[in-house]
Structures are given as C-alpha cells and as structure tokens.
Scaffold this motif. Structure first.
Motif, PDB file in Angstrom:
ATOM      1  N   UNK A  80       2.991   2.246  22.593  1.00 34.04           N
ATOM      2  CA  UNK A  80       3.602   1.759  21.353  1.00 34.04           C
ATOM      3  C   UNK A  80       2.983   0.469  20.823  1.00 34.04           C
ATOM      4  N   UNK A  81       2.449  -0.366  21.689  1.00 34.93           N
ATOM      5  CA  UNK A  81       1.839  -1.612  21.229  1.00 34.93           C
ATOM      6  C   UNK A  81       0.576  -1.302  20.424  1.00 34.93           C
ATOM      7  N   UNK A  82      -0.255  -0.397  20.940  1.00 34.75           N
ATOM      8  CA  UNK A  82      -1.474  -0.012  20.221  1.00 34.75           C
ATOM      9  C   UNK A  82      -1.113   0.653  18.897  1.00 34.75           C
ATOM     10  N   UNK A  83      -0.135   1.546  18.901  1.00 34.17           N
ATOM     11  CA  UNK A  83       0.294   2.211  17.668  1.00 34.17           C
ATOM     12  C   UNK A  83       0.766   1.177  16.649  1.00 34.17           C
ATOM     13  N   UNK A  84       1.507   0.188  17.096  1.00 30.83           N
ATOM     14  CA  UNK A  84       1.973  -0.896  16.227  1.00 30.83           C
ATOM     15  C   UNK A  84       0.805  -1.691  15.656  1.00 30.83           C
ATOM     16  N   UNK A  85      -0.186  -1.983  16.498  1.00 30.18           N
ATOM     17  CA  UNK A  85      -1.362  -2.733  16.056  1.00 30.18           C
ATOM     18  C   UNK A  85      -2.151  -1.956  15.000  1.00 30.18           C
ATOM     19  N   UNK A  86      -2.246  -0.644  15.179  1.00 29.87           N
ATOM     20  CA  UNK A  86      -2.947   0.193  14.200  1.00 29.87           C
ATOM     21  C   UNK A  86      -2.179   0.180  12.877  1.00 29.87           C
ATOM     22  N   UNK A  87      -0.858   0.326  12.946  1.00 29.62           N
ATOM     23  CA  UNK A  87      -0.044   0.297  11.725  1.00 29.62           C
ATOM     24  C   UNK A  87      -0.226  -1.027  10.990  1.00 29.62           C
ATOM     25  N   UNK A  88      -0.160  -2.123  11.722  1.00 31.96           N
ATOM     26  CA  UNK A  88      -0.341  -3.449  11.108  1.00 31.96           C
ATOM     27  C   UNK A  88      -1.716  -3.576  10.456  1.00 31.96           C
ATOM     28  N   UNK A  89      -2.735  -3.020  11.104  1.00 31.75           N
ATOM     29  CA  UNK A  89      -4.098  -3.085  10.558  1.00 31.75           C
ATOM     30  C   UNK A  89      -4.221  -2.266   9.276  1.00 31.75           C
ATOM     31  N   UNK A  90      -3.554  -1.120   9.208  1.00 32.84           N
ATOM     32  CA  UNK A  90      -3.598  -0.287   8.005  1.00 32.84           C
ATOM     33  C   UNK A  90      -2.870  -0.994   6.859  1.00 32.84           C
ATOM     34  N   UNK A  91      -1.727  -1.593   7.158  1.00 32.01           N
ATOM     35  CA  UNK A  91      -0.998  -2.364   6.136  1.00 32.01           C
ATOM     36  C   UNK A  91      -1.892  -3.492   5.627  1.00 32.01           C
ATOM     37  N   UNK A  92      -2.528  -4.211   6.539  1.00 29.24           N
ATOM     38  CA  UNK A  92      -3.418  -5.310   6.173  1.00 29.24           C
ATOM     39  C   UNK A  92      -4.578  -4.799   5.319  1.00 29.24           C
ATOM     40  N   UNK A  93      -5.131  -3.640   5.691  1.00 26.03           N
ATOM     41  CA  UNK A  93      -6.242  -3.054   4.948  1.00 26.03           C
ATOM     42  C   UNK A  93      -5.847  -2.802   3.500  1.00 26.03           C
ATOM     43  N   UNK A  94      -4.650  -2.236   3.278  1.00 22.99           N
ATOM     44  CA  UNK A  94      -4.188  -1.986   1.914  1.00 22.99           C
ATOM     45  C   UNK A  94      -3.925  -3.284   1.170  1.00 22.99           C
ATOM     46  N   UNK A  95      -3.289  -4.235   1.822  1.00 21.47           N
ATOM     47  CA  UNK A  95      -2.982  -5.506   1.148  1.00 21.47           C
ATOM     48  C   UNK A  95      -4.255  -6.247   0.752  1.00 21.47           C
ATOM     49  N   UNK A  96      -5.242  -6.199   1.609  1.00 24.80           N
ATOM     50  CA  UNK A  96      -6.487  -6.922   1.368  1.00 24.80           C
ATOM     51  C   UNK A  96      -7.348  -6.222   0.318  1.00 24.80           C
ATOM     52  N   UNK A  97      -7.412  -4.905   0.375  1.00 26.68           N
ATOM     53  CA  UNK A  97      -8.361  -4.165  -0.455  1.00 26.68           C
ATOM     54  C   UNK A  97      -7.768  -3.476  -1.671  1.00 26.68           C
ATOM     55  N   UNK A  98      -6.472  -3.328  -1.720  1.00 29.29           N
ATOM     56  CA  UNK A  98      -5.825  -2.664  -2.856  1.00 29.29           C
ATOM     57  C   UNK A  98      -4.611  -3.472  -3.290  1.00 29.29           C
ATOM     58  N   UNK A  99      -4.872  -4.718  -3.642  1.00 27.27           N
ATOM     59  CA  UNK A  99      -3.793  -5.647  -3.983  1.00 27.27           C
ATOM     60  C   UNK A  99      -2.927  -5.205  -5.140  1.00 27.27           C
ATOM     61  N   UNK A 100      -3.455  -4.380  -6.042  1.00 27.83           N
ATOM     62  CA  UNK A 100      -2.675  -3.917  -7.182  1.00 27.83           C
ATOM     63  C   UNK A 100      -1.708  -2.802  -6.839  1.00 27.83           C
ATOM     64  N   UNK A 101      -1.790  -2.292  -5.624  1.00 21.48           N
ATOM     65  CA  UNK A 101      -0.908  -1.213  -5.179  1.00 21.48           C
ATOM     66  C   UNK A 101       0.215  -1.844  -4.361  1.00 21.48           C
ATOM     67  N   UNK A 102       1.460  -1.471  -4.701  1.00 18.59           N
ATOM     68  CA  UNK A 102       2.611  -1.989  -3.967  1.00 18.59           C
ATOM     69  C   UNK A 102       2.892  -1.104  -2.767  1.00 18.59           C
ATOM     70  N   UNK A 103       3.169  -1.712  -1.633  1.00 23.48           N
ATOM     71  CA  UNK A 103       3.574  -0.972  -0.444  1.00 23.48           C
ATOM     72  C   UNK A 103       5.093  -0.871  -0.457  1.00 23.48           C
ATOM     73  N   UNK A 104       5.601   0.359  -0.358  1.00 24.26           N
ATOM     74  CA  UNK A 104       7.037   0.603  -0.436  1.00 24.26           C
ATOM     75  C   UNK A 104       7.484   1.437   0.755  1.00 24.26           C
ATOM     76  N   UNK A 105       8.807   1.517   0.955  1.00 20.72           N
ATOM     77  CA  UNK A 105       9.358   2.264   2.089  1.00 20.72           C
ATOM     78  C   UNK A 105       9.764   3.692   1.757  1.00 20.72           C
ATOM     79  N   UNK A 106       9.853   4.033   0.471  1.00 17.91           N
ATOM     80  CA  UNK A 106      10.163   5.417   0.096  1.00 17.91           C
ATOM     81  C   UNK A 106       9.834   5.639  -1.379  1.00 17.91           C
ATOM     82  N   UNK A 107       9.859   6.892  -1.795  1.00 20.04           N
ATOM     83  CA  UNK A 107       9.565   7.272  -3.177  1.00 20.04           C
ATOM     84  C   UNK A 107       8.262   6.668  -3.694  1.00 20.04           C
TER      85      UNK A 107
END
Length: 171
Positions: free
Chosen positions: A53-80
């Motif tokens: 679970x720690x590695x899975x969490x680290x991968x998730x955090x890295x993907x979130x960071x990747x979107x925030x860093x490279x696609x700043x105009x896209x909002x990250x949401x929890x549904x819809x």
C-alpha cells in the motif's frame, strides 16, 4: 571567402540540429494539449495487486503531482469528471543488479509494472491505455541509497515520463 561562408552555414545547421535533438527528449503536457473539452479529471486510487500500500500511495501521489505540474488548467475532482485516470500496480520487484569483487551486492534494480487507463467520459472513448507499462530505477547501497527513497522514486519518475510521452502520442 566562399569556403568561410560554407563553414559558417555548416556550423549554423549543426547548431540547429543539436538544439532539435536536445529538445526532442523533453516531454510535458498542458491543459492545451489535452482534448479541449477535458476540464476536470478524477484520479482514482491505485488498485494494488502487490499488497504494497505504501508504494501504491506513492504512485498515486506522483500521478496527482504529474497532473498538477503539467496540466494546471485541468481541475482534479473526486467525482463527475470529464475524464478518469485509473492505474493498477501489477507487480514490483527489487533484485540485485551489480556485485563487487567480493560478491557483495553494490546496486539493486527496482522494477514497477502498472496498467494505465485514461478515459474521456464526455466522448466515451479511451484517451490512453496500456496494459503493461514498466519502469525501473537503480539504487547503490555503497552510496547509502535506499530501495524506497531512491530506487522506487527513480522508477516512479520514469513511469511519469512514460505516461506523459505515451499519452501525448495518442491525442
């Protein structure tokens, strides 16, 4: 005189070629390179088939960071969301890579294999999918490097680069 012009022309072409080659390895994506109707993305928790679970969490955090860093105009949401990004951690290995003359391990190679699916909910189509994306990272115990801090981090960084490069080729 003509010889000097030819040399100058050749040097300019050579410098231009070097710049093109040097920049060809640079990848990033922005909100403008995503389909224009993608304004929101939901990044799902990593499905973990390795029981790490720690590695899975680290991968998730890295993907979130990747979107925030490279696609700043896209909002990250929890549904819809306009698009869903799902990743499954398929396998993880940590194996010796190099030995010294005393047969002691000097470096290890961490390998992470994932599946990725980036789905456009608006147009109901897959933006990018890979059933087996693999990246590795080495770490040197002689330099006091560790599996999680160095090896895994390097492999996750390569995964980010692979996802960006491969996803860009698809849209």
């Amino acid at each position: 005189m003509r010889f000097r012009k030819n040399i100058s022309y050749f040097l300019c072409l050579f410098a231009l070629a070097l710049m093109v080659v040097g920049l060809s390895g640079c990848y990033s994506f922005t909100a403008s390179t995503l389909p224009s109707h993608i304004k929101t993305v939901q990044i799902h928790e990593v499905e973990d088939k390795t029981l790490d679970p720690v590695l899975a969490n680290n991968i998730h955090s890295a993907i979130v960071e990747m979107f925030r860093k490279n696609a700043g105009g896209v909002r990250l949401v929890n549904d819809d969301a306009n698009a869903d990004f799902a990743i499954t951690l398929l396998s993880y290995t940590n194996k010796p890579e190099n030995y010294n003359s005393n047969s002691d391990v000097e470096t290890y190679r961490v390998t992470i294999r994932v599946s990725v699916k980036f789905y456009d909910n608006v147009k109901e189509r897959i933006i990018y999918e890979s059933n087996s994306l693999s990246a590795d990272g080495t770490y040197d115990i002689q330099k006091n490097e560790t599996e999680d801090r160095h090896g895994q981090a390097r492999a996750i960084e390569k995964l980010q680069d692979l996802i960006i490069a491969n996803a860009l080729a698809k849209w």
